[in-house]
Motif scaffolding. Structure first.
Motif, PDB file in Angstrom:
ATOM      1  N   TYR A   5      27.572 -23.168  -8.190  1.00  0.00           N
ATOM      2  CA  TYR A   5      28.921 -22.658  -8.415  1.00  0.00           C
ATOM      3  C   TYR A   5      29.790 -23.776  -8.966  1.00  0.00           C
ATOM      4  O   TYR A   5      29.891 -24.849  -8.387  1.00  0.00           O
ATOM      5  CB  TYR A   5      29.504 -22.132  -7.103  1.00  0.00           C
ATOM      6  CG  TYR A   5      30.905 -21.659  -7.222  1.00  0.00           C
ATOM      7  CD1 TYR A   5      31.202 -20.446  -7.825  1.00  0.00           C
ATOM      8  CD2 TYR A   5      31.950 -22.433  -6.752  1.00  0.00           C
ATOM      9  CE1 TYR A   5      32.497 -20.007  -7.948  1.00  0.00           C
ATOM     10  CE2 TYR A   5      33.259 -22.005  -6.854  1.00  0.00           C
ATOM     11  CZ  TYR A   5      33.530 -20.792  -7.456  1.00  0.00           C
ATOM     12  OH  TYR A   5      34.813 -20.352  -7.571  1.00  0.00           O
TER      13      TYR A   5
ATOM     14  N   SER B 270      33.652 -24.519 -10.254  1.00  0.00           N
ATOM     15  CA  SER B 270      35.011 -23.981 -10.355  1.00  0.00           C
ATOM     16  C   SER B 270      35.838 -24.878 -11.261  1.00  0.00           C
ATOM     17  O   SER B 270      35.776 -26.101 -11.178  1.00  0.00           O
ATOM     18  CB  SER B 270      35.659 -23.887  -8.976  1.00  0.00           C
ATOM     19  OG  SER B 270      35.935 -25.164  -8.477  1.00  0.00           O
TER      20      SER B 270
ATOM     21  N   LYS C 206      39.128 -26.339 -11.992  1.00  0.00           N
ATOM     22  CA  LYS C 206      40.391 -26.573 -11.316  1.00  0.00           C
ATOM     23  C   LYS C 206      41.512 -26.536 -12.347  1.00  0.00           C
ATOM     24  O   LYS C 206      41.462 -27.214 -13.362  1.00  0.00           O
ATOM     25  CB  LYS C 206      40.383 -27.920 -10.607  1.00  0.00           C
ATOM     26  CG  LYS C 206      39.397 -27.983  -9.476  1.00  0.00           C
ATOM     27  CD  LYS C 206      39.449 -29.317  -8.785  1.00  0.00           C
ATOM     28  CE  LYS C 206      38.421 -29.350  -7.681  1.00  0.00           C
ATOM     29  NZ  LYS C 206      38.403 -30.623  -6.984  1.00  0.00           N
TER      30      LYS C 206
END
Length: 69
Positions: free
Chosen positions: A2, A4, A6
């Motif tokens: 995973y 992400s 930011k």
């Protein structure tokens, strides 16, 4: 896996701007991006007044813009 992304919020600060003096016109420009010392509104040709606005920080690397007359 995973990953992400930011999100970075832009830095917002009080910035000097030129704002059109005509109440019906919504034109404004950052002071450090103006080509003249006292600009005229490019939309309605009215006088522009100094003002301040909360805007994200932008850097103008072209220091010679106001020197051109």
């Amino acid at each position: 896996m995973y990953y992400s992304k930011k999100t970075v919020e832009p830095v917002v600060e009080e910035t000097a701007i030129w704002k059109c003096s005509n109440e019906s016109c919504v034109c404004w420009m950052r002071e450090n991006f103006a080509f003249e010392e006292t600009p005229i509104c490019p939309i309605c040709r009215s006088i522009m007044e100094k003002n301040n606005k909360m805007l994200p920080t932008l850097y103008n690397n072209n220091n010679s813009q106001k020197e051109v007359k």
